[in-house]
Structures are given as structure tokens and as C-alpha cells.
Design a protein around this motif. Structure first.
Motif, short mmCIF file in Angstrom:
data_model
loop_
_atom_site.label_atom_id
_atom_site.label_comp_id
_atom_site.label_asym_id
_atom_site.label_seq_id
_atom_site.Cartn_x
_atom_site.Cartn_y
_atom_site.Cartn_z
N PHE A 1 -65.99 -16.44 76.15
CA PHE A 1 -65.09 -15.53 76.85
C PHE A 1 -65.70 -14.13 76.98
O PHE A 1 -65.40 -13.40 77.94
N LEU A 2 -66.54 -13.77 76.04
CA LEU A 2 -67.28 -12.51 76.19
C LEU A 2 -68.16 -12.56 77.44
O LEU A 2 -68.19 -11.62 78.25
N LEU A 3 -68.89 -13.65 77.61
CA LEU A 3 -69.74 -13.79 78.78
C LEU A 3 -68.91 -13.77 80.06
O LEU A 3 -69.30 -13.16 81.06
N LEU A 4 -67.77 -14.44 80.05
CA LEU A 4 -66.90 -14.46 81.22
C LEU A 4 -66.42 -13.05 81.55
O LEU A 4 -66.46 -12.61 82.71
N ALA A 5 -65.98 -12.32 80.53
CA ALA A 5 -65.49 -10.96 80.74
C ALA A 5 -66.59 -10.05 81.25
O ALA A 5 -66.39 -9.26 82.18
N LEU A 6 -67.77 -10.13 80.64
CA LEU A 6 -68.88 -9.27 81.03
C LEU A 6 -69.33 -9.57 82.45
O LEU A 6 -69.68 -8.65 83.21
N ALA A 7 -69.30 -10.84 82.85
CA ALA A 7 -69.70 -11.20 84.21
C ALA A 7 -68.75 -10.60 85.23
O ALA A 7 -69.16 -10.00 86.23
N TYR A 8 -67.44 -10.73 85.00
CA TYR A 8 -66.48 -10.20 85.95
C TYR A 8 -66.46 -8.67 85.92
O TYR A 8 -66.26 -8.03 86.97
N TYR A 9 -66.63 -8.08 84.76
CA TYR A 9 -66.68 -6.62 84.70
C TYR A 9 -67.91 -6.10 85.42
O TYR A 9 -67.85 -5.08 86.12
N TYR A 10 -69.01 -6.80 85.30
CA TYR A 10 -70.23 -6.40 86.01
C TYR A 10 -70.03 -6.52 87.51
O TYR A 10 -70.44 -5.63 88.28
#
Length: 578
Positions: free
Chosen positions: A150-159
């Protein structure tokens, strides 16, 4: 000629037959526009407006998790789990693209991102802590691969929302942490739990599982769409697709839950009062339906959605659930079924959870788009499911979703019960119902309005769209994949070499994924480097990302206490994670 009105009316027997035919044929068709209006209103009133900004912790950063049935706050001092913190960043970033004129969502996403990187990131050993106290102290030394997904998911969308290269750097670091410590290079896949320093630990009796794998599949897909240049990322996404289609999915269509490291099935926890047959052959209907959607999303990203073998397996997973008690006649998706020795299926746990209902809504509409002529009539089931959700899961008094069917006094939020599943389902359904294939107008008047030794500033006149422009992608000449994203102009392209020319263009993107024609290319030339040291104060800040901050000092102090904590053999509560 005199006309008798009675002669214009059908005979009573004809009227009776017509009425009977209508009753037997089911409800009258519902216009897609009406469903679209209902979903759009519910997304705002029952989800986003309930959680945001109410869940923000203005004192310490991050997000509160606990809400009572009437949206009053629960325990404000409870720990902050990396899963719920990351899910909120993802949801806020998604909402910011869906409602680009609302200035609140980018701010919420940014503040949540800061809490993740400042309070939950481990600057010493890498990765992110499983959970911390409200003010950011380490509360558990272990690191969870499921949480990192979920960290990766969040970072991808935030990016994608911000184009912040630091977010991309953090995502790449997180991916490499999993690559180094959690990935199995021999049997493939990922181990679920790590010690504070990255060593594997045996918190669970099984060594690999569906839940962890599923959300890594989702995270790798999102990250690959946003940052395809991260080393090994495409290979790992391809690997996860293979694991699902060849290891996790059974020939019948349902999925196994727990595995050894060699991907043989494992019964799970020994103390459960179930025999091994039930343990091996449990069917989690919601997870199976969710897998079908996330697998399709991965196939789309990889360019494999035209593969008939893979699509057949995806469809089989959905159809098995629909054909084997995973979808009631009037709507509703139970929690667990059991595939018996005679190959019949019985419902083992009829509990209906909010997230499974949302996943069912999402995948039924997707299947109706992919297979409109299928005799199962996925679209009719989608309508039935949405009516069921409105009746049994949407609170008409206080707003929001119930956690379980008709649980009018149950919580409206906890560490796993946030707006992640529901917002993803609602936005996907809205996107498909809109059937938007009209691209935005091309951005105009692209200019380079400033340069430093390591950056150029790009400015342009915004595009327009028949629905909404969600952002802009930045391209370097000669590259097919974007090198940056931003919701609105301007955009600062950083990390460049001094005294170098870069030829750039941009394309507008709408929420349905349509891209405008590119702008004409413009050339920006960075300034020459001047002597020793970093090219700019900003570059200095970026190069010093590993420098110990005050938060890092606090976390490092906690690190020295971790061996003591480990000696206590802490054990995670085994609540089923949605």
C-alpha cells in the motif's frame, strides 16, 4: 362513426398476461445516466465528504482511523497503521484527480505523504514500520510486505498527482527494499514478514499468501504505469501475474489462500477449529472478485489484455464465484465458501463485509464491459448489487457505509475500514458508465519560463475536456513513456544535468485515461554549473535526503530498543485483512 372506448382497450385476459410477463421479466431497465448520478452523489456524500478532512490529525500529522456509527471520533490516541495511512494518501490522491478544482484533496495527500516519509520510514535499515504511535514513535519493530504494497500504491498515485520526484525516489527505495529482503529469487513471490533489519521472521505458519501477493500485484501495476523506468519493476509485475495464473488460481476457478515457500498449499493456522480440507479449500469470494479486477488492470498495463488464455482464467475466477453461492439472487456477497470433496460449494461464513460488496460492484461492471453478451448478464447483476448496497450498506441517517450488512450501530472506520475499496470501486464504475472516449484539447502556449543548473520550469495554458482534465504528462523527445506528471501548471523538471538542452512536450489526460495530442516540442537549456557543491539549494536538499532529521533521530533511538522488543516475541493480531 361512433367509436366505443372499450373497444380500444385490451381484454382483461390480455392485461393480465402483460402484467404477468412484466413481473416475470424482472424490474424495468435502469438508465445508465441514473446510476451514474447516484454513484457520483454517493462517492462525494457517503465517502469522501465523510472521511475528509475529518480523519486528518492536525496535531501530529497522518490520519485518525476510528469513527463511531454517527461519525463521532473513536480512540484518538490509537496507533497509526501503515496500511491505513497509505490507503488515505492513495484515496486523497485519487480524489484530487477526480475533483481537480477542489484544493483540499492535494493538501490532504501531501500531508499524509509527509507523515509516511517523516514518521513511518526507517532511515537506518530501510523500509517502513508496521505501525507507530499517534505522534510517530515506533510501536512495532516488524515490517510487513502487505503494508509496503500500500505504500507503493500511495507513492505511485501521489507521484502521478504531483510530479514530485522525491515521491518517485521513495517509491523506488521501497520497491528495492522488498526486492532485497522480501523477494524469493528461487521460488519467486514475496515473504510476508520481516524483522526490523530485513531478516525473515516466522510470524505466520505459512510462508506466502494470497493477500500479500494480491496487493503487490496492484502496487506494481500502479507504479509501472507511473514510473516504468524503475529497474526490475516490469519483471516483477510479470512474475506476479504468472504466480496468480499458475500458482494461486485453482483449475476450478477459485484461489488458494496460504502457501509454503515452494507454492504448495498450506492449511494456515493450526489452532483454527476446521479440518484441513476446509482450510485448503476455503473460498474468499470478495478476494476472488477483487483479484479478477486487479489482474485485468495488470494485464492492461503490460499490454497482455488480448491474451485469450489469461483472460479466460480471469473470467473463470469471476464466474466460479457467481455460479457457486458467491452472489445472492437479490444481491450481496458472502464472506467464505467451502469447496467440498464432491466439488459442490457451501457457504461457510455468510457475513457480508463492506469491501466485498464494493469489489463485486466494481468487477461486475467491468465484466459487463468486457463480455456484454455473456448469458450471466453481468450488467443486470451490477444493477442488482448497487441496489443491494443502497438498501443494506449506505446509512440513510448518518451517511457513510456500514461495515457489515445493516450494522447500524457498528463503526464507520478503523485501521482497515477506510475509503480505499469503496472509492476505487465508485470511481471505476463512474469512469466506465461515463463511457468517455473524448480526449482533452491539447495544452497550448507551452513555454520554458525559468532554468537553474539542474531544472527547467514549464508553463502552459490549460486544456479543456468534456468531463474533467485530471492532469498533464511530461515527455522527453525520443521517449514513449512520460517522465513526469502534474495536476496543473506549472511543472518543474528537476534532476537535470548542467548546461544541457532538453526537448520536451506535454499531453493532457482525463480521468478516463484519454490523452490529448502532444504540444509542439520546446527546448530548455539548463544553466552552467558553478564551482564545487550541489548545483542549487534544492539539489542540496535532495542530495541530503538520507541526512538524519529530528524524526529520524527519534526512530534511530527506537532502533536500539528493537532487539529488546524482539526478545518479547511480539505477535500480530490475526484479524483478516481486507
Amino acid at each position: 362513426m361512433k367509436i366505443h372506448v372499450s373497444r380500444l382497450l385490451p381484454a382483461p385476459s390480455v392485461v393480465f398476461c402483460l402484467c404477468l410477463a412484466l413481473l416475470l421479466s424482472g424490474p424495468l431497465p435502469v438508465a445508465r445516466g441514473d446510476i451514474l448520478t447516484e454513484l457520483e452523489a454517493s462517492l462525494n456524500s457517503d465517502l469522501l465528504a465523510r472521511f475528509y478532512p475529518a480523519c486528518q490529525d492536525a496535531t501530529y500529522g497522518g490520519f485518525f482511523s476510528n469513527f463511531e456509527y454517527d461519525w463521532s471520533y473513536g480512540d484518538l490516541e490509537s496507533e497509526k497503521l501503515v496500511v491505513s495511512q497509505a490507503r488515505h494518501v492513495y484515496t486523497a490522491s485519487l480524489a484530487a484527480q477526480f475533483y481537480p478544482d477542489n484544493p483540499m484533496y492535494p493538501v490532504i495527500a501531501r500531508e499524509g505523504y509527509r507523515f509516511l516519509k517523516d514518521k513511518m520510514r526507517d532511515p537506518v535499515f530501510g523500509g517502513y514500520h508496521w505501525y507507530v504511535s499517534r505522534d510517530g514513535w515506533i510501536k512495532h519493530p516488524h515490517k510487513c510486505t502487505y503494508g509496503h504494497s500500500f505504500l507503493l500504491l500511495a507513492l505511485a498515485y501521489y507521484y502521478e498527482l504531483t510530479g514530485d520526484n522525491e515521491a518517485k525516489t521513495r517509491a523506488s527505495e521501497c520497491f528495492q527494499f522488498l526486492e532485497t529482503y522480501a523477494h524469493d529469487p528461487v521460488h519467486l513471490g514475496y515473504y510476508p514478514w520481516l524483522n526490523f533489519n530485513g531478516d525473515l521472521i516466522d510470524i505466520t505458519p505459512y510462508e506466502k499468501d494470497l493477500d500479500t501477493s494480491l496487493h503487490l500485484l496492484e502496487a506494481f501495476t500502479a507504479l509501472y504505469r507511473m514510473a516504468p523506468d524503475i529497474p526490475n519493476l516490469r519483471s516483477r509485475l510479470e512474475e506476479m501475474v504468472t504466480i496468480f495464473t499458475e500458482k494461486i488460481m485453482t483449475p476450478h476457478g477459485f484461489q488458494q489462500q496460504c502457501f509454503t515457500r515452494e507454492w504448495t498449499t498450506h492449511p494456515g493456522y493450526p489452532e483454527e477449529s476446521l479440518n484441513d480440507d476446509i482450510k485448503h479449500n476455503r473460498i474468499y469470494y470478495g478476494l476472488d472478485l477483487e483479484t479478477a479486477y486487479l489482474l485485468w488492470e495488470a494485464l492492461e498495463a503490460l499490454g497482455w489484455a488480448g491474451d485469450p488464455t489469461l483472460m479466460e482464467k480471469l473470467k473463470k475466477t469471476v464466474d466460479f464465484s457467481l455460479d457457486n453461492n458467491g452472489f445472492h439472487v437479490g444481491g450481496g456477497i458472502p464472506m467464505i465458501g467451502h469447496f467440498q470433496a464432491d466439488e459442490t460449494v457451501v457457504v461457510q461464513n455468510p457475513t457480508e463485509l463492506w469491501w466485498a460488496q464494493a469489489e463485486g460492484l466494481n468487477v461486475l461492471l467491468l465484466m459487463s464491459e468486457l463480455y456484454p453478451a455473456d448469458p450471466r448478464d453481468y450488467y443486470d447483476k451490477f444493477l442488482t448489487q448497487w441496489a443491494y448496497i443502497q438498501t443494506h450498506f449506505l446509512d440513510p441517517v448518518h451517511g457513510g457505509w456500514y461495515e457489515t450488512k445493516d450494522s447500524t450501530t457498528g463503526p464507520k472506520g478503523h485501521i482497515y475500514f477506510v475509503a480505499y475499496h469503496t472509492t476505487r470501486a465508485a470511481t471505476n464504475c463512474i469512469k466506465w458508465l461515463r463511457a468517455d472516449d473524448t480526449p482533452p484539447t491539447p495544452p497550448s502556449n507551452l513555454q520554458i519560463t525559468g532554468t537553474t543548473q539542474d531544472s527547467v520550469v514549464m508553463q502552459w495554458d490549460p486544456s479543456s475536456d468534456n468531463v474533467v482534465v485530471s492532469g498533464y504528462r511530461i515527455y522527453l523527445q525520443g521517449q514513449d513513456d512520460p517522465i513526469g506528471f502534474v495536476q496543473k501548471p506549472p511543472y518543474v523538471l528537476r534532476g537535470l544535468s548542467p548546461a544541457t538542452s532538453y526537448t520536451l512536450c506535454i499531453r493532457a489526460r482525463d480521468f478516463a485515461g484519454n490523452l490529448s495530442d502532444p504540444t509542439p516540442f520546446v527546448v530548455g537549456t539548463t544553466a552552467e554549473a558553478a564551482g564545487w557543491g550541489p548545483a542549487s539549494a534544492e539539489a542540496s536538499s535532495i542530495s541530503a535526503q538520507g541526512t538524519m532529521t529530528q524524526s529520524g533521530m527519534v526512530n534511530m533511538l527506537g532502533v536500539f530498543l528493537l532487539p529488546v522488543l524482539m526478545a518479547c516475541s511480539l505477535r500480530i493480531p490475526r484479524r483478516k485483512r481486507p
